[in-house]
Design a protein around this motif. Structure first.
Motif, mmCIF file in Angstrom:
data_model
loop_
_atom_site.group_PDB
_atom_site.id
_atom_site.type_symbol
_atom_site.label_atom_id
_atom_site.label_comp_id
_atom_site.label_asym_id
_atom_site.label_seq_id
_atom_site.Cartn_x
_atom_site.Cartn_y
_atom_site.Cartn_z
ATOM 1 N N THR A 1 0.462 9.698 -13.545
ATOM 2 C CA THR A 1 0.825 8.283 -13.464
ATOM 3 C C THR A 1 -0.012 7.470 -14.438
ATOM 4 O OG1 THR A 1 1.366 8.532 -11.119
ATOM 5 C CG2 THR A 1 1.076 6.293 -11.940
ATOM 6 N N LEU A 2 0.653 6.619 -15.193
ATOM 7 C CA LEU A 2 -0.017 5.704 -16.111
ATOM 8 C C LEU A 2 0.046 4.311 -15.500
ATOM 9 C CD1 LEU A 2 -1.303 5.543 -19.023
ATOM 10 C CD2 LEU A 2 0.959 4.790 -19.791
ATOM 11 N N TYR A 3 -1.119 3.689 -15.290
ATOM 12 C CA TYR A 3 -1.184 2.340 -14.739
ATOM 13 C C TYR A 3 -1.456 1.335 -15.867
ATOM 14 C CZ TYR A 3 -1.460 4.457 -10.088
ATOM 15 O OH TYR A 3 -1.184 5.159 -8.942
ATOM 16 N N VAL A 4 -0.756 0.198 -15.827
ATOM 17 C CA VAL A 4 -0.898 -0.832 -16.859
ATOM 18 C C VAL A 4 -0.933 -2.204 -16.196
ATOM 19 C CG1 VAL A 4 0.117 -1.873 -18.927
ATOM 20 C CG2 VAL A 4 0.356 0.592 -18.527
ATOM 21 N N SER A 5 -1.847 -3.055 -16.630
ATOM 22 C CA SER A 5 -1.886 -4.421 -16.112
ATOM 23 C C SER A 5 -1.075 -5.347 -17.011
ATOM 24 C CB SER A 5 -3.325 -4.928 -16.002
ATOM 25 O OG SER A 5 -3.917 -5.097 -17.287
ATOM 26 N N ASN A 6 -0.301 -6.225 -16.386
ATOM 27 C CA ASN A 6 0.451 -7.251 -17.103
ATOM 28 C C ASN A 6 -0.198 -8.587 -16.760
ATOM 29 O OD1 ASN A 6 2.310 -9.179 -18.020
ATOM 30 N ND2 ASN A 6 4.039 -7.803 -17.713
ATOM 31 N N GLN B 1 0.610 -8.553 -12.492
ATOM 32 C CA GLN B 1 1.081 -7.307 -11.898
ATOM 33 C C GLN B 1 0.319 -6.095 -12.447
ATOM 34 O OE1 GLN B 1 5.288 -7.317 -12.902
ATOM 35 N NE2 GLN B 1 5.833 -7.998 -10.854
ATOM 36 N N ILE B 2 0.294 -5.030 -11.633
ATOM 37 C CA ILE B 2 -0.111 -3.715 -12.098
ATOM 38 C C ILE B 2 1.124 -2.839 -11.997
ATOM 39 C CG2 ILE B 2 -1.696 -1.788 -11.845
ATOM 40 C CD1 ILE B 2 -3.070 -4.464 -12.457
ATOM 41 N N LEU B 3 1.534 -2.236 -13.133
ATOM 42 C CA LEU B 3 2.711 -1.395 -13.183
ATOM 43 C C LEU B 3 2.305 0.078 -13.232
ATOM 44 C CD1 LEU B 3 4.640 -3.340 -15.986
ATOM 45 C CD2 LEU B 3 4.837 -3.674 -13.517
ATOM 46 N N LYS B 4 3.198 0.949 -12.751
ATOM 47 C CA LYS B 4 2.956 2.375 -12.896
ATOM 48 C C LYS B 4 4.136 3.019 -13.618
ATOM 49 C CE LYS B 4 4.853 4.049 -8.466
ATOM 50 N NZ LYS B 4 4.558 4.835 -7.245
ATOM 51 N N TYR B 5 3.813 3.998 -14.484
ATOM 52 C CA TYR B 5 4.802 4.751 -15.235
ATOM 53 C C TYR B 5 4.600 6.233 -14.955
ATOM 54 C CZ TYR B 5 5.358 0.502 -18.124
ATOM 55 O OH TYR B 5 5.592 -0.778 -18.573
ATOM 56 N N VAL C 1 3.241 -2.029 -8.801
ATOM 57 C CA VAL C 1 2.463 -1.508 -7.674
ATOM 58 C C VAL C 1 1.753 -2.675 -6.991
ATOM 59 C CG1 VAL C 1 0.603 0.018 -6.961
ATOM 60 C CG2 VAL C 1 2.140 0.712 -8.794
ATOM 61 N N VAL C 2 1.028 -3.443 -7.767
ATOM 62 C CA VAL C 2 0.410 -4.683 -7.296
ATOM 63 C C VAL C 2 1.253 -5.816 -7.837
ATOM 64 C CG1 VAL C 2 -1.653 -6.134 -7.351
ATOM 65 C CG2 VAL C 2 -1.885 -3.632 -7.271
ATOM 66 N N THR C 3 1.717 -6.682 -6.966
ATOM 67 C CA THR C 3 2.657 -7.716 -7.396
ATOM 68 C C THR C 3 2.049 -9.110 -7.456
ATOM 69 O OG1 THR C 3 3.429 -7.952 -5.112
ATOM 70 C CG2 THR C 3 4.648 -6.447 -6.540
ATOM 71 N N GLY C 4 0.757 -9.223 -7.281
ATOM 72 C CA GLY C 4 0.152 -10.545 -7.407
ATOM 73 C C GLY C 4 -1.351 -10.489 -7.217
ATOM 74 N N THR C 5 -2.099 -10.352 -8.314
ATOM 75 C CA THR C 5 -3.555 -10.407 -8.210
ATOM 76 C C THR C 5 -3.984 -11.866 -8.077
ATOM 77 O OG1 THR C 5 -3.748 -10.427 -10.620
ATOM 78 C CG2 THR C 5 -3.888 -8.290 -9.532
ATOM 79 N N VAL C 6 -5.201 -12.090 -7.617
ATOM 80 C CA VAL C 6 -5.686 -13.464 -7.429
ATOM 81 C C VAL C 6 -5.781 -14.182 -8.770
ATOM 82 C CG1 VAL C 6 -7.595 -14.898 -6.647
ATOM 83 C CG2 VAL C 6 -6.918 -12.891 -5.318
ATOM 84 N N ASP C 7 -6.420 -13.509 -9.741
ATOM 85 C CA ASP C 7 -6.578 -14.094 -11.074
ATOM 86 C C ASP C 7 -5.856 -13.230 -12.102
ATOM 87 O OD1 ASP C 7 -8.131 -16.380 -10.406
ATOM 88 O OD2 ASP C 7 -9.898 -15.114 -10.182
ATOM 89 N N LYS D 1 -3.189 2.996 -4.353
ATOM 90 C CA LYS D 1 -2.073 3.247 -5.260
ATOM 91 C C LYS D 1 -0.759 2.708 -4.713
ATOM 92 C CE LYS D 1 -1.195 7.960 -3.561
ATOM 93 N NZ LYS D 1 -1.125 9.393 -3.967
ATOM 94 N N ALA D 2 -0.752 2.335 -3.417
ATOM 95 C CA ALA D 2 0.431 1.710 -2.820
ATOM 96 C C ALA D 2 0.361 0.182 -2.901
ATOM 97 C CB ALA D 2 0.582 2.145 -1.368
ATOM 98 N N GLY D 3 -0.735 -0.357 -3.461
ATOM 99 C CA GLY D 3 -0.850 -1.801 -3.619
ATOM 100 C C GLY D 3 -1.559 -2.522 -2.499
ATOM 101 N N VAL D 4 -2.143 -1.796 -1.532
ATOM 102 C CA VAL D 4 -2.872 -2.433 -0.442
ATOM 103 C C VAL D 4 -4.270 -2.822 -0.935
ATOM 104 C CG1 VAL D 4 -3.841 -2.113 1.871
ATOM 105 C CG2 VAL D 4 -1.610 -1.127 1.297
ATOM 106 N N LYS D 5 -4.647 -4.058 -0.705
ATOM 107 C CA LYS D 5 -5.953 -4.527 -1.159
ATOM 108 C C LYS D 5 -7.054 -3.973 -0.259
ATOM 109 C CE LYS D 5 -8.551 -8.721 -2.308
ATOM 110 N NZ LYS D 5 -8.466 -10.180 -2.519
#
Length: 404
Positions: A288-293, A298-302, A317-323, A357-361
């Motif tokens: 899995t390749l993780y990339v931040s947008n 967002q954090i995306l996985k490929y 994977v992560v749909t809304g970071t604080v900053d 990896k499921a996006g749970v903080k």
């Protein structure tokens, strides 16, 4: 580092399933909120024409057993294996739960680490325009941290020890129009550095720990490579957020350099659709390749195939970071560590958030007076977390070893 674990996998596989079966499931929902080597100076010679990724998987032995002091932090002692193995001995790690709590407990909404827990080991007091980025631990000379002074004078990468000390010049860029940003560990012990530029000098520089056999590999059609990571077979994956050219020409994207040197786009965005593909990291199993947008928070996985190719599109994977998310790193439990800067330009604050990896903080490390740019793991057991901010470098201990 990862390749040495494979020989051990079959011996511990039954334990892996046992540990997984006995671990408690976490039903918490994700949070919804967002850049002492030797004394020689670096060179810019172009003697080595090899491609960035190296197929030789041998690495020097870990020699530095020191770990940073973590008094005042609630994280587990960096020297304590906890329920995970020691990454320094080449074994597989089964680190379950929160990496920043000694008991691995899960706190609803994420555990808030005390702001005093990270210990500062370097601060830039001279350059008003300082921007520190690209932390990467390497094993040369007993272990050292490579980092970039993006707007330094000169533009260059430096090394420092696990407890700081006066930075030593590692490699200088060809001129002040070329900015060193991300750094990655090559399998042969060298360092790969992204060179971003507004002109035609962008590329990925390869530097050996002894600062010989340097080279720069072209990255066209990318123009502003930012962060990068190397796969087990020599594939180099990197992002181009177009920060230096403000999305001129082709839009932001994620790219792959194959072992034969060919450059191919994995995912790109139109120049009018403002996206900033920024931080990048691989999972422990390299699948899995993780990339931040940055712009979408967002954090995306490929998905990565065995031949190194990557399937698109990326899945959030992560749909809304604080900053605003910048550099990222992954630990052996595949938790995602995200360096974030405050979304209001000029506000000197930010945080590092940790997600499953499921996006749970799982946790949050606040930086009330600094803007984090990236995060990396290192030290003899890979349980030291390095956080670069625009003007400083911090360390803290973690229970789960990280992937380098």
């Amino acid at each position: 580092m990862r390749s040495r674990r494979l020989a051990f996998v079959f011996a511990v596989l039954p334990f892996a399933f046992y540990a997984y079966a006995c671990s408690s499931d976490d039903s918490t929902s994700p949070s919804s909120d967002d850049a002492g080597g030797g004394s020689e100076t670096g060179t810019t010679g172009e003697e080595d024409s090899s491609t960035p990724g190296e197929k030789d998987s041998s690495t020097p032995g870990d020699k530095d057993s020191s770990t940073p002091n973590d008094s005042g932090t609630d994280a587990a002692d960096a020297g304590d294996g906890g329920d995970g193995g020691d990454a320094g001995d080449g074994g597989l790690d089964f680190c379950v739960g929160n990496p920043l709590l000694a008991d691995g407990g899960i706190v609803t909404g994420g555990y808030m680490v005390d702001a005093s827990a990270p210990r500062q080991i370097f601060v830039e007091t001279f350059l008003a325009s300082s921007f520190i980025d690209g932390p990467q631990w390497i094993e040369a000379n007993g272990g050292q941290l490579v980092f970039s002074q993006v707007y330094g004078v000169p533009r260059a990468t430096y090394t420092t020890g696990i407890d700081g000390g006066t930075p030593v010049l590692f490699r200088q860029t060809p001129n002040d129009n070329v900015l060193p940003i991300g750094n990655a560990f090559a399998a042969d012990g060298g360092v790969l550095t992204t060179y971003s530029a507004s002109g035609g000098a962008a590329g990925i520089a390869r530097t050996q720990p002894n600062k010989t056999a340097n080279s720069t590999v072209p990255v066209a059609p990318a123009t502003n490579p930012n962060d990068l990571v190397v796969g087990p077979k020599g594939d180099v994956y990197f992002t181009d957020p177009k920060f230096q050219t403000d999305n001129a020409g082709a839009g932001s994207g994620v790219y792959r350099i194959a072992p034969d040197g060919g450059v191919a786009a994995i995912d790109t965005y139109d120049q009018n659709n403002v996206q900033r593909m920024n931080g990048i990291a691989l999972s422990p199993d390299n699948k899995t390749l993780y990339v931040s947008n940055t712009e979408t928070k967002q954090i995306l996985k490929y998905a990565v195939a065995t031949d190194g190719t990557v399937a698109k599109p990326g899945t959030p994977v992560v749909t809304g970071t604080v900053d605003l998310p910048d550099g990222i790193a992954v630990d052996d439990a595949e938790n995602i560590w995200v360096a974030e800067a405050h979304s209001t330009f000029g506000t000197q604050s930010g945080r590092v958030e940790v997600f499953t990896k499921a996006g749970v903080k799982l946790a949050e490390i606040p930086f009330p007076t600094q803007r984090p740019t990236s995060v990396a793991f290192g030290g003899a057991d890979n349980k030291t977390v390095f956080v670069t901010t625009e003007r400083a470098i911090y360390v803290l201990a973690t229970r789960c070893p990280g992937v380098r």
